[in-house]
Enzyme design. Structure first.
Site, PDB file in Angstrom:
ATOM      1  N   ASP A 109       0.811  -1.221   0.000  1.00 43.69           N
ATOM      2  CA  ASP A 109       0.000   0.000   0.000  1.00 43.69           C
ATOM      3  C   ASP A 109       0.842   1.268   0.000  1.00 43.69           C
ATOM      4  OD1 ASP A 109      -2.176  -1.740   0.170  1.00 43.69           O
ATOM      5  OD2 ASP A 109      -2.029  -1.787   2.345  1.00 43.69           O
ATOM      6  N   LYS A 122       1.852   1.942  -5.189  1.00 43.90           N
ATOM      7  CA  LYS A 122       2.402   1.350  -6.422  1.00 43.90           C
ATOM      8  C   LYS A 122       1.473   1.617  -7.604  1.00 43.90           C
ATOM      9  CE  LYS A 122       2.415  -2.680  -4.403  1.00 43.90           C
ATOM     10  NZ  LYS A 122       2.129  -2.295  -3.003  1.00 43.90           N
ATOM     11  N   GLY A 182      -4.576  -4.400  -3.584  1.00 39.68           N
ATOM     12  CA  GLY A 182      -5.584  -3.365  -3.760  1.00 39.68           C
ATOM     13  C   GLY A 182      -4.870  -2.084  -4.117  1.00 39.68           C
ATOM     14  N   HIS A 183      -5.084  -1.607  -5.328  1.00 43.23           N
ATOM     15  CA  HIS A 183      -4.416  -0.382  -5.770  1.00 43.23           C
ATOM     16  C   HIS A 183      -5.485   0.670  -6.047  1.00 43.23           C
ATOM     17  CE1 HIS A 183      -1.034  -3.026  -6.235  1.00 43.23           C
ATOM     18  NE2 HIS A 183      -1.593  -3.678  -7.236  1.00 43.23           N
ATOM     19  N   THR A 184      -5.378   1.808  -5.381  1.00 47.77           N
ATOM     20  CA  THR A 184      -6.315   2.896  -5.633  1.00 47.77           C
ATOM     21  C   THR A 184      -5.640   3.934  -6.514  1.00 47.77           C
ATOM     22  OG1 THR A 184      -7.368   2.520  -3.517  1.00 47.77           O
ATOM     23  CG2 THR A 184      -7.758   4.660  -4.540  1.00 47.77           C
ATOM     24  N   GLN A 194       1.749  -6.549  -3.418  1.00 46.79           N
ATOM     25  CA  GLN A 194       2.383  -6.658  -2.099  1.00 46.79           C
ATOM     26  C   GLN A 194       3.733  -5.909  -2.078  1.00 46.79           C
ATOM     27  OE1 GLN A 194       1.060  -9.836  -3.599  1.00 46.79           O
ATOM     28  NE2 GLN A 194      -0.730  -8.786  -2.859  1.00 46.79           N
TER      29      GLN A 194
HETATM   30  P1  GDP Z   1      -0.691   0.144  -3.594  1.00 48.04           P
HETATM   31  O1  GDP Z   1      -1.315  -1.112  -3.081  1.00 48.04           O
HETATM   32  O2  GDP Z   1       0.767   0.194  -3.351  1.00 48.04           O
HETATM   33  O3  GDP Z   1      -1.050   0.437  -5.015  1.00 48.04           O
HETATM   34  O4  GDP Z   1      -1.303   1.331  -2.702  1.00 48.04           O
HETATM   35  P2  GDP Z   1      -2.841   1.559  -2.272  1.00 48.04           P
HETATM   36  O5  GDP Z   1      -3.590   2.064  -3.440  1.00 48.04           O
HETATM   37  O6  GDP Z   1      -3.377   0.354  -1.574  1.00 48.04           O
HETATM   38  O7  GDP Z   1      -2.681   2.659  -1.140  1.00 48.04           O
HETATM   39  C1  GDP Z   1      -2.132   3.915  -1.411  1.00 48.04           C
HETATM   40  C2  GDP Z   1      -3.201   4.988  -1.110  1.00 48.04           C
HETATM   41  O8  GDP Z   1      -2.573   6.237  -1.041  1.00 48.04           O
HETATM   42  C3  GDP Z   1      -4.241   5.128  -2.208  1.00 48.04           C
HETATM   43  O9  GDP Z   1      -5.469   5.465  -1.601  1.00 48.04           O
HETATM   44  C4  GDP Z   1      -3.725   6.279  -3.068  1.00 48.04           C
HETATM   45  O10 GDP Z   1      -4.755   6.992  -3.729  1.00 48.04           O
HETATM   46  C5  GDP Z   1      -3.073   7.133  -2.029  1.00 48.04           C
HETATM   47  N1  GDP Z   1      -1.897   7.892  -2.476  1.00 48.04           N
HETATM   48  C6  GDP Z   1      -0.906   7.501  -3.335  1.00 48.04           C
HETATM   49  N2  GDP Z   1       0.064   8.441  -3.408  1.00 48.04           N
HETATM   50  C7  GDP Z   1      -0.323   9.436  -2.562  1.00 48.04           C
HETATM   51  C8  GDP Z   1       0.283  10.667  -2.156  1.00 48.04           C
HETATM   52  O11 GDP Z   1       1.376  11.048  -2.583  1.00 48.04           O
HETATM   53  N3  GDP Z   1      -0.421  11.432  -1.229  1.00 48.04           N
HETATM   54  C9  GDP Z   1      -1.621  11.032  -0.716  1.00 48.04           C
HETATM   55  N4  GDP Z   1      -2.224  11.817   0.185  1.00 48.04           N
HETATM   56  N5  GDP Z   1      -2.209   9.876  -1.077  1.00 48.04           N
HETATM   57  C10 GDP Z   1      -1.563   9.090  -1.976  1.00 48.04           C
HETATM   58  P1  IMO Z   2      -0.904  -4.344  -2.143  1.00 52.14           P
HETATM   59  O1  IMO Z   2      -0.539  -4.867  -3.488  1.00 52.14           O
HETATM   60  C1  IMO Z   2      -0.929  -4.862   2.203  1.00 52.14           C
HETATM   61  C2  IMO Z   2      -1.004  -9.006   3.651  1.00 52.14           C
HETATM   62  C3  IMO Z   2      -2.244  -9.474   4.375  1.00 52.14           C
HETATM   63  C4  IMO Z   2      -1.641 -10.492   5.333  1.00 52.14           C
HETATM   64  C5  IMO Z   2      -0.527 -11.114   4.488  1.00 52.14           C
HETATM   65  C6  IMO Z   2      -0.901 -12.442   3.834  1.00 52.14           C
HETATM   66  O2  IMO Z   2      -2.195  -3.573  -2.108  1.00 52.14           O
HETATM   67  O3  IMO Z   2       0.233  -3.608  -1.514  1.00 52.14           O
HETATM   68  P2  IMO Z   2      -2.475 -13.090   1.805  1.00 52.14           P
HETATM   69  O4  IMO Z   2      -3.974 -12.899   1.608  1.00 52.14           O
HETATM   70  O5  IMO Z   2      -1.644 -12.467   0.766  1.00 52.14           O
HETATM   71  O6  IMO Z   2      -2.122 -14.522   2.050  1.00 52.14           O
HETATM   72  O7  IMO Z   2      -2.164 -12.335   3.199  1.00 52.14           O
HETATM   73  O8  IMO Z   2      -0.204 -10.171   3.489  1.00 52.14           O
HETATM   74  N1  IMO Z   2      -1.243  -8.437   2.311  1.00 52.14           N
HETATM   75  C7  IMO Z   2      -1.178  -7.132   2.026  1.00 52.14           C
HETATM   76  N2  IMO Z   2      -0.977  -6.057   2.825  1.00 52.14           N
HETATM   77  N3  IMO Z   2      -1.064  -4.687   0.868  1.00 52.14           N
HETATM   78  C8  IMO Z   2      -1.245  -5.753   0.057  1.00 52.14           C
HETATM   79  O9  IMO Z   2      -1.222  -5.670  -1.283  1.00 52.14           O
HETATM   80  C9  IMO Z   2      -1.344  -7.045   0.627  1.00 52.14           C
HETATM   81  N4  IMO Z   2      -1.541  -8.291   0.136  1.00 52.14           N
HETATM   82  C10 IMO Z   2      -1.450  -9.133   1.168  1.00 52.14           C
HETATM   83  O10 IMO Z   2      -2.899  -8.431   5.048  1.00 52.14           O
HETATM   84  O11 IMO Z   2      -1.029  -9.829   6.412  1.00 52.14           O
HETATM   85 MG    MG Z   3      -2.787  -1.701  -1.746  1.00 52.67          MG
END
Ligand code: GDP
Ligand code: IMO
Ligand code: MG
Length: 428
Positions: free
Chosen positions: A13, A16, A40-42, A223
């Site tokens: 998170d 990416k 989960g990518h937002t 991840q």
């Molecule tokens: P990922 O799994 O690595 O793709 O990341 P996630 O999408 O799960 O979580 C990153 C969160 O931070 C998302 O809600 C993005 O919209 C938000 N985000 C990404 N870059 C920035 C930033 O520079 N500033 C802020 N405030 N939010 C960001």
């Molecule tokens: P992104 O791509 C954060 C964590 C789970 C748990 C462990 C194992 O959005 O960064 P799993 O279901 O993969 O067997 O769970 O890994 N986990 C993540 N935590 N971001 C993720 O993906 C994750 N994918 C798995 O919470 O601790």
């Molecule tokens: Mg994520």
């Protein structure tokens, strides 16, 4: 020409999805090489929010070919649901290609993921419950089901029979669940076969040809480094290789073709699920950072555990991934904190560690050694160059570079696509 790997440097998170989207206009292929719909990518584009799980973030860029690589585990129901949702929002998803060698997540593995967690009780991992672990275990045990098996129903049936010989024993005798029939598994999987077939190809061959033609290929991790099954905080990890090495095995692009490795890291640290986290903040302090950063899971909605930036982890991620570029995200979230603590080393039983301790026991006992950086109050969301940042924020970025041992090439100052300080091109 350029093959770029993009990984997460912490526990996931990091942003990416946003980082991939950012370079989407200069890229031809975006390959997801590990994990499944545990990710989960937002991504926020023109105020519209897109939440992706199984699909590579590149699907949102009009000229990119998104690729689901051989290293991915695919839940077909989720795949088509995600495609339909995007299509309904006007996104063209027709270019998606899927590796014939990617593994399928059958329904019994979702069940097993959930019941094994329940049985682990206090020792649970806190998985996403999507069947990821059991499906990778099947792959290694050589009882997995692959995308290509959908094109030979007789073979698929034989494989499901073989798998269920073991799985039903587990489900019924150990976990007290009902047995699953071969027919129900085969029928469910086959119901997707016709729709999937046109998307399936030899993706490693496709990518080799693309690189020969000078196309830009980015291999995007689900991840992150500390969740990698080999290099992460085992057993509190996911079941795949989320580090740069995994990009090669998970896509069939060889290491000699990789030109750069982008590691995305947040200006502070978060973690979802169980496991050690030295800089974690609890109570009101944790709540404040969680609220400021909107740290609630994209996949499970769970509140993310939050803590200060950990440079020991940052350094470790640079070493393990061979990072050439850092993308530092969410710097805006630290606005208003003064001072800003950064963990520069650990202390374990009175001994200082500048690098990750070798054993999990030591890591569990690691106490952060903090350095305190001056904070800033000015809103930085409008900054587009380093010069636009207040001097204290600039010093924070420079400290991250120095402590992690790699240059910061971009700094996130907000969730929107344009909310970025670009320092140097990520596609060179
Ligand atoms: P990922 O799994 O690595 O793709 O990341 P996630 O999408 O799960 O979580 C990153 C969160 O931070 C998302 O809600 C993005 O919209 C938000 N985000 C990404 N870059 C920035 C930033 O520079 N500033 C802020 N405030 N939010 C960001
Ligand atoms: P992104 O791509 C954060 C964590 C789970 C748990 C462990 C194992 O959005 O960064 P799993 O279901 O993969 O067997 O769970 O890994 N986990 C993540 N935590 N971001 C993720 O993906 C994750 N994918 C798995 O919470 O601790
Ligand atoms: Mg994520």
């Amino acid at each position: 020409m350029p093959a770029i790997v993009l990984v997460g440097a912490q526990w996931g998170d990091e942003g990416k999805g946003k980082a991939t989207d950012l370079i989407g206009s200069s890229v031809d292929y975006v390959v997801k090489f590990n994990g499944g719909n545990n990710a989960g990518h937002t991504v926020v584009i023109d105020g519209e929010t897109y939440a992706l799980h199984l699909l590579p973030s590149g699907i949102l860029s009009p000229n990119v070919t998104p690729v689901i690589g051989n290293g991915v585990v695919v839940d077909l129901a989720v795949l088509f649901e995600e495609l339909d949702t995007l299509q309904a929002r006007g996104i063209d998803t027709s270019r998606l290609v899927v590796s014939a060698n990617a593994h399928l997540i059958p329904s019994y593995n979702r069940t097993l993921d959930k019941v094994t967690e329940r049985f682990l009780g206090q020792r649970r991992i806190g998985t996403t419950g999507r069947g990821i672990g059991p499906t990778y275990a099947d792959k290694m045990s050589r009882v997995g089901l692959r995308v290509q098996d959908l094109f030979d129903e007789k073979i698929l049936r034989q494989k499901v029979e073989g798998a269920l010989d073991q799985k039903n024993q587990l489900l019924v005798k150990v976990y007290n669940r009902r047995a699953v029939t071969v027919d129900e598994v085969v029928d469910e999987l086959m119901s997707y076969a016709d729709r999937l077939r046109p998307m399936v190809t030899d993706t490693s061959l496709l990518l080799a040809g693309a690189l020969d033609e000078g196309k830009v290929v980015i291999m995007e991790a689900g991840q992150a480094t500390l969740l990698d099954v080999d290099h992460g905080t085992y057993p509190f990890v996911t079941s795949s290789n989320a580090t740069a090495g995994g990009a090669c095995t998970g896509s069939g692009v060889p290491p000699t073709r990789v030109d750069s490795v982008i590691a995305v890291l947040k200006a502070y640290t978060t973690r979802v699920g169980e496991g050690p986290f030295p800089t974690e903040l609890f109570g009101d302090e944790g709540d404040r950072l969680r609220k400021a950063g909107g740290e609630f899971g994209t996949t499970t909605g769970r509140p993310r555990r939050c803590g200060w930036f950990d440079a020991v982890i940052g350094r470790y991620a640079t070493r393990i991934n061979g990072t050439t570029d850092l993308v530092l995200t969410k710097l805006d979230v630290l606005t208003g904190y003064d001072p800003v603590p950064v963990c520069v080393a650990y202390e374990v039983d009175g001994v200082r560690y500048d690098e990750m301790p070798m054993t999990q026991t030591d890591f569990h006992h690691a106490v952060p050694v903090f350095e305190y950086f001056e904070g800033w109050d000015d809103d930085i969301t409008g900054a587009r160059s380093m010069d636009d940042l207040p001097p204290a924020a600039r010093r924070y970025v420079e400290a991250v570079e120095r402590l992690c041992g790699a240059p910061v090439s971009a700094v996130g100052v907000g969730p929107g696509r344009e909310e970025i300080v670009a320092v140097r091109d990520l596609v060179r």
